[in-house]
Design an enzyme around this catalytic site. Structure first.
Site, mmCIF file in Angstrom:
data_model
loop_
_atom_site.group_PDB
_atom_site.id
_atom_site.type_symbol
_atom_site.label_atom_id
_atom_site.label_comp_id
_atom_site.label_asym_id
_atom_site.label_seq_id
_atom_site.Cartn_x
_atom_site.Cartn_y
_atom_site.Cartn_z
ATOM 1 N N CYS A 251 80.361 44.768 34.057
ATOM 2 C CA CYS A 251 81.147 44.674 35.275
ATOM 3 C C CYS A 251 80.305 44.954 36.517
ATOM 4 C CB CYS A 251 82.362 45.587 35.263
ATOM 5 S SG CYS A 251 83.473 45.153 36.614
ATOM 6 N N CYS B 190 85.785 39.303 38.082
ATOM 7 C CA CYS B 190 85.447 40.619 38.595
ATOM 8 C C CYS B 190 86.473 40.990 39.664
ATOM 9 C CB CYS B 190 84.040 40.528 39.185
ATOM 10 S SG CYS B 190 83.368 42.128 39.479
HETATM 11 P P1 FAD Z 1 82.761 47.289 24.245
HETATM 12 O O1 FAD Z 1 84.181 47.041 24.589
HETATM 13 O O2 FAD Z 1 82.026 48.320 25.022
HETATM 14 O O3 FAD Z 1 82.725 47.648 22.697
HETATM 15 C C1 FAD Z 1 81.548 47.846 21.957
HETATM 16 C C2 FAD Z 1 81.932 48.620 20.698
HETATM 17 O O4 FAD Z 1 80.858 48.580 19.768
HETATM 18 C C3 FAD Z 1 82.206 50.100 20.976
HETATM 19 O O5 FAD Z 1 83.465 50.441 20.468
HETATM 20 C C4 FAD Z 1 81.079 50.835 20.260
HETATM 21 O O6 FAD Z 1 81.494 52.070 19.713
HETATM 22 C C5 FAD Z 1 80.717 49.846 19.170
HETATM 23 N N1 FAD Z 1 79.330 49.938 18.694
HETATM 24 C C6 FAD Z 1 78.209 50.212 19.409
HETATM 25 N N2 FAD Z 1 77.125 50.159 18.617
HETATM 26 C C7 FAD Z 1 77.564 49.835 17.387
HETATM 27 C C8 FAD Z 1 76.910 49.629 16.135
HETATM 28 N N3 FAD Z 1 75.574 49.751 16.003
HETATM 29 N N4 FAD Z 1 77.667 49.324 15.059
HETATM 30 C C9 FAD Z 1 79.022 49.189 15.169
HETATM 31 N N5 FAD Z 1 79.680 49.370 16.322
HETATM 32 C C10 FAD Z 1 78.951 49.691 17.420
HETATM 33 N N6 FAD Z 1 85.683 44.093 32.646
HETATM 34 C C11 FAD Z 1 86.588 43.272 33.233
HETATM 35 O O7 FAD Z 1 86.892 42.211 32.703
HETATM 36 N N7 FAD Z 1 87.191 43.608 34.417
HETATM 37 C C12 FAD Z 1 86.943 44.789 35.042
HETATM 38 O O8 FAD Z 1 87.522 45.078 36.097
HETATM 39 C C13 FAD Z 1 86.009 45.674 34.437
HETATM 40 N N8 FAD Z 1 85.730 46.863 35.021
HETATM 41 C C14 FAD Z 1 84.919 47.762 34.366
HETATM 42 C C15 FAD Z 1 84.716 48.989 34.949
HETATM 43 C C16 FAD Z 1 83.939 49.944 34.301
HETATM 44 C C17 FAD Z 1 83.739 51.286 34.956
HETATM 45 C C18 FAD Z 1 83.367 49.641 33.036
HETATM 46 C C19 FAD Z 1 82.571 50.675 32.308
HETATM 47 C C20 FAD Z 1 83.549 48.390 32.461
HETATM 48 C C21 FAD Z 1 84.323 47.428 33.120
HETATM 49 N N9 FAD Z 1 84.513 46.143 32.587
HETATM 50 C C22 FAD Z 1 85.384 45.284 33.203
HETATM 51 C C23 FAD Z 1 83.660 45.658 31.476
HETATM 52 C C24 FAD Z 1 84.325 45.577 30.115
HETATM 53 O O9 FAD Z 1 84.909 46.812 29.773
HETATM 54 C C25 FAD Z 1 83.286 45.166 29.078
HETATM 55 O O10 FAD Z 1 82.601 44.014 29.530
HETATM 56 C C26 FAD Z 1 83.914 44.871 27.725
HETATM 57 O O11 FAD Z 1 84.480 46.044 27.209
HETATM 58 C C27 FAD Z 1 82.870 44.292 26.758
HETATM 59 O O12 FAD Z 1 83.372 44.212 25.458
HETATM 60 P P2 FAD Z 1 82.401 44.447 24.186
HETATM 61 O O13 FAD Z 1 83.288 44.345 23.005
HETATM 62 O O14 FAD Z 1 81.211 43.608 24.297
HETATM 63 O O15 FAD Z 1 81.908 45.957 24.360
#
Ligand code: FAD
Length: 402
Positions: A164, A346
């Site tokens: 983000c 965003c």
């Molecule tokens: P995540 O949701 O972070 O999940 C990754 C998962 O993998 C976690 O549960 C972790 O425990 C697990 N993991 C890590 N390593 C391993 C491993 N080796 N083996 C197994 N599991 C593992 N997005 C928007 O769309 N709009 C917004 O307004 C927005 N605002 C944001 C504001 C903030 C402050 C933050 C921090 C994020 C924001 N985001 C926003 C971004 C959004 O939250 C992420 O882009 C999204 O969660 C990505 O999804 P993901 O599944 O790739 O990662």
């Protein structure tokens, strides 16, 4: 060591992993889908911006992982430690060997708090320093915003990819608004030190945001990277990215830090990692099909994927549909037809009740979902972020329906 066999192994039970699990259980026997996720908690991270601004509680952003995951898939509460794609094998940190027919990789981004010397200490001991990039710290941000009674406030954006990209500036606008409303603003100087070259890469949104900065009298310092914090002397140290020998030390009375972020180690050291270039270390996929070019039974999505677009949950929502369709095509031996266009969104909060909804795709192409001009600040879009999107996340996206 005996191996356990699954039709699908999903790595990560965050936004992307759960969305994919919910989608794929419609196509496979649920128990034959293994999802690796070590955490008992699942976070709706976009809410952390509003937690930092006192508009939501951190508890509203958290559900138990067991309540978010489809109940009938196989949840393995361990981390992926190694990928051996030549054997269709994932090794866990508990030493389990899992083989798969299809692999979906979504372990998110790695936040390295210690990459900025002094930051871990400041976050622990200095009540004036915080970051919305963590469940507990977002609440600390809100305390620090309320306790600030004047002086120098700093907001930073690091010189690494971040999830983000708008979040480092959203909290700057919210905090400034809070200080204005509460009479603190005349005694405060508000400065942003961002590694970026401007406030936003797309001119239509940048125009509005530059007006916001002017209205709020926020001074921006671009191409600056926070390289050290000295809590004992209340100093932040910045490097000029265009003149690396130029170091600037700034005193602070409040600081919101966006930490440095990197690809997860398990991806970066794997045969799936991009070997070189600006996306080095991130998970290699075709930017349209989201399939790994070397292993057709492997897909990646979410923050860990090497995609030239902003890393958001909104991007995941579109990517999940593409991965589901293309994986089914591989299974049927058909060619891949679904294509991701880089869509990301965003929602840039510019104050209490104000938001610019930036939606765009590859090559910074604007892709608005609404029939009105979302490059302007809007109350309706703030309401969408505060009330609409969380419901969509928990009730639709986490059920594979969005
Ligand atoms: P995540 O949701 O972070 O999940 C990754 C998962 O993998 C976690 O549960 C972790 O425990 C697990 N993991 C890590 N390593 C391993 C491993 N080796 N083996 C197994 N599991 C593992 N997005 C928007 O769309 N709009 C917004 O307004 C927005 N605002 C944001 C504001 C903030 C402050 C933050 C921090 C994020 C924001 N985001 C926003 C971004 C959004 O939250 C992420 O882009 C999204 O969660 C990505 O999804 P993901 O599944 O790739 O990662």
């Amino acid at each position: 060591m005996s191996t356990e066999q699954f039709e699908v192994v999903i790595v990560g039970g965050g936004t992307a992993g759960v969305d994919m699990a919910a989608r794929l259980r419609r196509h496979f026997s649920p128990a034959s889908i293994a999802l690796l996720e070590p955490s008992e908690h699942h976070y709706y991270q976009p809410l952390w911006t509003l937690v930092g601004g006192g508009e939501a509680t951190k508890e509203q952003s958290m559900h138990l992982e067991k309540d978010v995951l489809p109940h009938d898939i196989t949840w393995i509460k361990e981390r992926a430690a190694e990928f051996v794609p030549s054997e269709n094998l994932v090794v866990t940190d508990g030493g389990r060997h899992l083989t798969y027919r299809f692999l979906i990789v979504a372990p998110g981004i790695k936040i390295d708090w210690a990459a900025i010397p002094g930051l871990p200490e400041a976050l622990k001991d200095d009540p004036r320093v915080s970051s919305n990039y963590d469940y507990n710290l977002a609440e600390k941000t809100w305390r620090a915003v309320q306790n600030f009674k004047g002086g120098q406030a700093l907001f930073t954006h690091p010189a690494t990819p971040v999830k983000c990209g708008g979040a480092p500036q959203k909290i700057m606008y919210l905090a400034e608004d809070y200080w204005r409303i509460h009479g603190v603003r005349p005694n405060a100087k508000v400065d942003g030190f961002f590694s970026t070259g401007g406030i936003f890469p797309i001119p239509a949104y940048a125009k509005t945001l530059n007006e916001v900065l002017q209205r709020k009298e926020i001074t921006m310092h671009f191409r600056r990277d926070l390289i050290e914090i000295r809590p004992e002397t209340s100093e932040a140290v910045f490097r000029n990215l265009d003149a690396p020998d130029e170091i600037e030390t700034v005193r602070y009375d409040f600081m919101h830090v966006t930490p440095k972020m990197f690809p997860p180690d398990v991806v970066a050291k794997s045969p799936f990692a991009v070997a070189d270039g600006p996306t080095k270390g991130w998970f290699k996929v075709d930017v349209k099909t989201l399939q790994n070019p070397d292993y057709p039974n492997v897909f990646a999505l979410g923050d860990s994927a090497a995609l030239p677009t902003s890393k958001t949950g909104a991007a995941v929502r579109k990517q999940a549909v593409v991965v589901e369709k293309n994986l089914m095509s591989v299974m049927k031996g058909e060619s891949l037809t679904a294509e991701y266009n880089g869509y990301t969104s965003c929602p840039i909060v510019t104050g209490y009740g104000k938001l610019v909804l930036a939606e765009f795709g590859y090559d910074d192409k604007i892709m608005s979902s609404f029939p009105f001009d979302t490059t302007k600040e809007r109350w309706s879009m703030y309401m969408l972020k505060k009330h609409g999107l969380p419901v969509m996340y928990w009730d639709l996206m986490m059920k594979g329906l969005a």
